[in-house]
Each structure stands twice: as C-alpha cells, then as structure tokens.
Design a protein around this motif. Structure first.
Motif, mmCIF file in Angstrom:
data_model
loop_
_atom_site.group_PDB
_atom_site.id
_atom_site.type_symbol
_atom_site.label_atom_id
_atom_site.label_comp_id
_atom_site.label_asym_id
_atom_site.label_seq_id
_atom_site.Cartn_x
_atom_site.Cartn_y
_atom_site.Cartn_z
ATOM 1 N N TRP A 96 5.387 -1.832 5.199
ATOM 2 C CA TRP A 96 6.814 -1.878 5.521
ATOM 3 C C TRP A 96 7.528 -2.846 4.583
ATOM 4 O O TRP A 96 7.010 -3.919 4.269
ATOM 5 C CB TRP A 96 7.036 -2.342 6.962
ATOM 6 N N LEU A 97 8.714 -2.474 4.154
ATOM 7 C CA LEU A 97 9.594 -3.385 3.438
ATOM 8 C C LEU A 97 10.341 -4.239 4.465
ATOM 9 O O LEU A 97 10.414 -3.878 5.643
ATOM 10 C CB LEU A 97 10.589 -2.613 2.579
ATOM 11 N N SER A 98 10.903 -5.343 4.015
ATOM 12 C CA SER A 98 11.539 -6.273 4.947
ATOM 13 C C SER A 98 12.911 -6.686 4.433
ATOM 14 O O SER A 98 13.131 -6.818 3.227
ATOM 15 C CB SER A 98 10.660 -7.512 5.127
ATOM 16 N N VAL A 99 13.826 -6.905 5.373
ATOM 17 C CA VAL A 99 15.146 -7.415 5.022
ATOM 18 C C VAL A 99 15.540 -8.472 6.055
ATOM 19 O O VAL A 99 15.659 -8.180 7.244
ATOM 20 C CB VAL A 99 16.204 -6.281 4.927
ATOM 21 N N GLU A 100 15.662 -9.709 5.591
ATOM 22 C CA GLU A 100 16.115 -10.817 6.427
ATOM 23 C C GLU A 100 17.645 -10.826 6.435
ATOM 24 O O GLU A 100 18.286 -10.446 5.443
ATOM 25 C CB GLU A 100 15.602 -12.146 5.888
ATOM 26 N N ASN A 101 18.216 -11.280 7.542
ATOM 27 C CA ASN A 101 19.671 -11.296 7.672
ATOM 28 C C ASN A 101 20.155 -12.650 8.152
ATOM 29 O O ASN A 101 19.623 -13.199 9.126
ATOM 30 C CB ASN A 101 20.122 -10.205 8.647
ATOM 31 N N ASP A 109 0.813 -1.212 0.000
ATOM 32 C CA ASP A 109 0.000 0.000 0.000
ATOM 33 C C ASP A 109 0.852 1.270 0.000
ATOM 34 O O ASP A 109 0.571 2.237 -0.680
ATOM 35 C CB ASP A 109 -0.923 0.013 1.222
ATOM 36 N N SER A 110 1.879 1.279 0.809
ATOM 37 C CA SER A 110 2.774 2.420 0.937
ATOM 38 C C SER A 110 4.035 1.906 1.621
ATOM 39 O O SER A 110 4.127 0.734 1.967
ATOM 40 C CB SER A 110 2.129 3.543 1.753
ATOM 41 N N VAL A 111 4.998 2.773 1.838
ATOM 42 C CA VAL A 111 6.240 2.344 2.485
ATOM 43 C C VAL A 111 6.543 3.282 3.649
ATOM 44 O O VAL A 111 6.924 4.436 3.445
ATOM 45 C CB VAL A 111 7.421 2.321 1.494
ATOM 46 N N ARG A 112 6.367 2.790 4.860
ATOM 47 C CA ARG A 112 6.701 3.565 6.056
ATOM 48 C C ARG A 112 8.181 3.422 6.398
ATOM 49 O O ARG A 112 8.766 4.305 7.016
ATOM 50 C CB ARG A 112 5.858 3.114 7.244
ATOM 51 N N GLY A 113 8.759 2.271 6.014
ATOM 52 C CA GLY A 113 10.149 2.058 6.360
ATOM 53 C C GLY A 113 10.603 0.655 6.040
ATOM 54 O O GLY A 113 9.963 -0.076 5.283
ATOM 55 N N VAL A 114 11.746 0.276 6.614
ATOM 56 C CA VAL A 114 12.378 -1.017 6.385
ATOM 57 C C VAL A 114 12.463 -1.752 7.718
ATOM 58 O O VAL A 114 12.923 -1.178 8.720
ATOM 59 C CB VAL A 114 13.790 -0.843 5.793
ATOM 60 N N VAL A 115 12.024 -3.005 7.736
ATOM 61 C CA VAL A 115 12.028 -3.808 8.961
ATOM 62 C C VAL A 115 13.179 -4.814 8.908
ATOM 63 O O VAL A 115 13.315 -5.565 7.936
ATOM 64 C CB VAL A 115 10.695 -4.551 9.149
ATOM 65 N N VAL A 144 11.452 -10.134 -3.606
ATOM 66 C CA VAL A 144 10.128 -9.606 -3.927
ATOM 67 C C VAL A 144 10.263 -8.149 -4.348
ATOM 68 O O VAL A 144 10.974 -7.365 -3.701
ATOM 69 C CB VAL A 144 9.175 -9.715 -2.711
ATOM 70 N N ASP A 145 9.580 -7.774 -5.426
ATOM 71 C CA ASP A 145 9.563 -6.382 -5.858
ATOM 72 C C ASP A 145 8.917 -5.520 -4.772
ATOM 73 O O ASP A 145 7.973 -5.953 -4.107
ATOM 74 C CB ASP A 145 8.769 -6.266 -7.159
ATOM 75 N N THR A 146 9.405 -4.312 -4.604
ATOM 76 C CA THR A 146 8.870 -3.474 -3.530
ATOM 77 C C THR A 146 7.478 -2.930 -3.828
ATOM 78 O O THR A 146 6.851 -2.330 -2.957
ATOM 79 C CB THR A 146 9.821 -2.301 -3.214
ATOM 80 N N ALA A 147 6.987 -3.138 -5.042
ATOM 81 C CA ALA A 147 5.589 -2.815 -5.339
ATOM 82 C C ALA A 147 4.669 -3.933 -4.869
ATOM 83 O O ALA A 147 3.445 -3.760 -4.803
ATOM 84 C CB ALA A 147 5.398 -2.579 -6.828
ATOM 85 N N ASP A 148 5.253 -5.086 -4.538
ATOM 86 C CA ASP A 148 4.492 -6.237 -4.081
ATOM 87 C C ASP A 148 4.686 -6.436 -2.584
ATOM 88 O O ASP A 148 5.648 -5.944 -1.994
ATOM 89 C CB ASP A 148 4.940 -7.498 -4.834
ATOM 90 N N ARG A 149 3.769 -7.182 -1.992
ATOM 91 C CA ARG A 149 3.790 -7.369 -0.544
ATOM 92 C C ARG A 149 4.477 -8.686 -0.191
ATOM 93 O O ARG A 149 4.011 -9.763 -0.547
ATOM 94 C CB ARG A 149 2.363 -7.364 0.008
ATOM 95 N N ALA A 150 5.598 -8.599 0.506
ATOM 96 C CA ALA A 150 6.246 -9.798 1.039
ATOM 97 C C ALA A 150 5.508 -10.239 2.292
ATOM 98 O O ALA A 150 4.855 -9.444 2.967
ATOM 99 C CB ALA A 150 7.713 -9.509 1.347
ATOM 100 N N HIS A 159 11.261 5.994 -1.844
ATOM 101 C CA HIS A 159 9.964 6.022 -1.175
ATOM 102 C C HIS A 159 9.857 7.115 -0.101
ATOM 103 O O HIS A 159 8.838 7.196 0.586
ATOM 104 C CB HIS A 159 9.671 4.666 -0.535
ATOM 105 N N GLY A 160 10.902 7.920 0.056
ATOM 106 C CA GLY A 160 10.850 8.991 1.044
ATOM 107 C C GLY A 160 10.952 8.529 2.477
ATOM 108 O O GLY A 160 10.538 9.243 3.408
ATOM 109 N N VAL A 161 11.494 7.335 2.701
ATOM 110 C CA VAL A 161 11.645 6.821 4.066
ATOM 111 C C VAL A 161 12.669 7.670 4.823
ATOM 112 O O VAL A 161 13.787 7.860 4.332
ATOM 113 C CB VAL A 161 12.088 5.341 4.041
ATOM 114 N N PRO A 162 12.329 8.200 5.983
ATOM 115 C CA PRO A 162 13.287 9.039 6.712
ATOM 116 C C PRO A 162 14.442 8.235 7.279
ATOM 117 O O PRO A 162 14.285 7.059 7.627
ATOM 118 C CB PRO A 162 12.433 9.659 7.834
ATOM 119 N N LEU A 163 15.593 8.863 7.363
ATOM 120 C CA LEU A 163 16.780 8.205 7.909
ATOM 121 C C LEU A 163 16.764 8.340 9.421
ATOM 122 O O LEU A 163 17.408 9.217 10.007
ATOM 123 C CB LEU A 163 18.039 8.821 7.301
ATOM 124 N N GLN A 164 16.015 7.449 10.044
ATOM 125 C CA GLN A 164 15.877 7.455 11.493
ATOM 126 C C GLN A 164 15.463 6.064 11.940
ATOM 127 O O GLN A 164 14.984 5.252 11.158
ATOM 128 C CB GLN A 164 14.820 8.468 11.929
#
Length: 255
Positions: A79-84, A19-25, A63-69, A111-116
């Motif tokens: 939220w976008l996601s990054v596994e480590n 739907d939108s991108v608030r940030g990266v998890v 997964v493309d960031t236009a799609d929901r993982a 996506h305008g995600v703030p650096l915080q």
C-alpha cells in the motif's frame, strides 16, 4: 508523482521494497506538515510516508513509490501512504481532499488502483490506517472517523480527475441470450474482450465469433479464480451464464 513537491528523505524507508500497489492509505499526522517533514528526516523516527498534504493544499512526496515507506507496518509492502496535516478528530480541508484525490487518480493510472473505498487490507482502492488493525500497528484512531467518512468524496474527486467511472458505476451489458460453448451466434467476441481485459485470456489471441476451446479454457480459468467454484469442486467449467457474465465484466472494466 507529477504535481507533488519532491522532498526525498535519506532514512526511514526501504529501497525497492514495494512489492505491489493495492491502494492508497490515508493517515493523520497529529502535527504539521513542516514538523512531519523534519521528523521523517530523523533516523530515530523509524517512520515515513510516500506523500503528505498540508491544510492549504501543499503536496509533498518523500518516498518513491517503487520504494517502501514505513507508514503502516504490515501494509507497507502493498500500500502507498499519504499523511495529512492535522489532529485526531479533524476533517480534511477541501484542499487536502483535492490533493489526496490527485494521489489516488495517479495511483489509478500508474498502478491500476481501483477508484473505490477499501475497508480491509485484502481490499483495493482508497483505505485508511485503522482498517489494518494490529497487523498495521494498532492505530485504531488514525485517521479518525470524520476523515474515514470523507473517503467516498475523495474517490468522487479522483474520478473527475481521471475521467474514468468510479468503481461501482460500471453496468455490464446484458447477457447475450444463447451464448454457449461451440456456437458462433451470438458472437463470442465481447466475451473474449472481457476475458482479455480481466487477464484470463492472452491479448495475442485473435477474436472470433465462435465460442471455441481457447475461450472455454479462459472461462474455466475465470471460474477457478473464485473460491466458490473451487469449493464446489468445479475444476473445469467452460460455460458462462448471466451472473458470471456480469461478474466478469465488472472485474474487467470496473477498476
């Protein structure tokens, strides 16, 4: 995302569901990059992630960031996601910190995600799986306190990648003494630029020294966007003071 090895998966995600991108998890795999890559391709997994890092610095995009993982339940839509690669209790390697910072920097530019650092699902920036609580699947140990403590370092690295100030670094210019509705001195142009940058005034409106009706309406819109003003019953407040000036400038430029 440029720099990521594209490893698309045919299952375990929703096309067009972001739907939108608030940030990266940030997540921890509790396994290896190779094993996770294989698991995400299994329809029984019912799980996926947009990105994944290996301890040596490999960066996958599944997964493309236009799609929901399918990574954090109630947080998947925004939220976008990054596994480590790693296990609970680990810290991210220096290479992993750089790769996650690259993802955050790209999300900032795209996506305008703030650096915080974000600490709740209502925030924006770089978050972590456990902050979502039960709504995000109740994974209170993911990615672990040691990695959570590294999030601020990731933000600093992303700031270096982008060359932009990290959130919290921006200092608003001093409030122009005497700035008030229906006056032309001091000039209202800096106020208008901040209102435009924050989305409260149309960018098509010509800037002018006079603090006129359009500027007043935009200031009132800015005020009404904050619950404290609505709770106080201030449905139309066209004036701005030092505290409002600082808050508006931070909102406009500290992203």
């Amino acid at each position: 995302m440029p720099g990521a090895l594209w490893r698309p998966i045919p299952v375990n995600h929703t096309r067009g569901g972001q739907d939108s991108v608030r940030g990266v998890v940030v997540h921890i795999m509790a396994g290896t990059l190779t094993g996770t890559d294989s698991w995400f391709r299994n329809s029984r997994a019912q799980a996926s992630s947009h990105f994944g890092t290996g301890k040596g610095g490999t960066l996958y995009q599944w997964v493309d960031t236009a799609d929901r993982a399918w990574a954090q339940a109630g947080g998947n839509r925004t939220w976008l996601s990054v596994e480590n690669e790693g296990q609970g209790g680990d810290v991210l390697t220096d290479e992993q910190l750089d790769r996650v910072a690259q993802v955050l920097a790209w999300a900032h530019k795209t996506h305008g995600v703030p650096l915080q650092v974000a600490s709740s699902p209502d925030g924006r920036g770089l978050g972590y799986h456990a902050m979502g609580g039960s709504a995000w699947g109740g994974h209170t140990s993911c990615p672990g306190s040691r990695i959570v403590a590294q999030l601020a370092d990731i933000v600093r690295r992303a700031q270096k990648v982008t060359g932009a100030p990290a959130a919290g670094d921006y200092t608003a210019p001093a409030f122009p003494s005497g700035l008030a509705p229906n006056r032309a001195k001091p000039s209202a142009k800096p106020l208008q630029r901040a209102l435009k940058a924050a989305g409260f005034m149309s960018k098509s409106v010509a800037e002018a020294d006079n603090y006129g009706p359009r500027t007043q309406d935009a200031v009132a819109k800015f005020h009404n966007a904050h619950p404290a003003y609505r709770a106080a019953g201030k449905s139309y407040d066209p004036a701005i003071g030092p505290r409002g000036w600082a808050a508006l400038n931070r909102l406009a430029y500290d992203k």
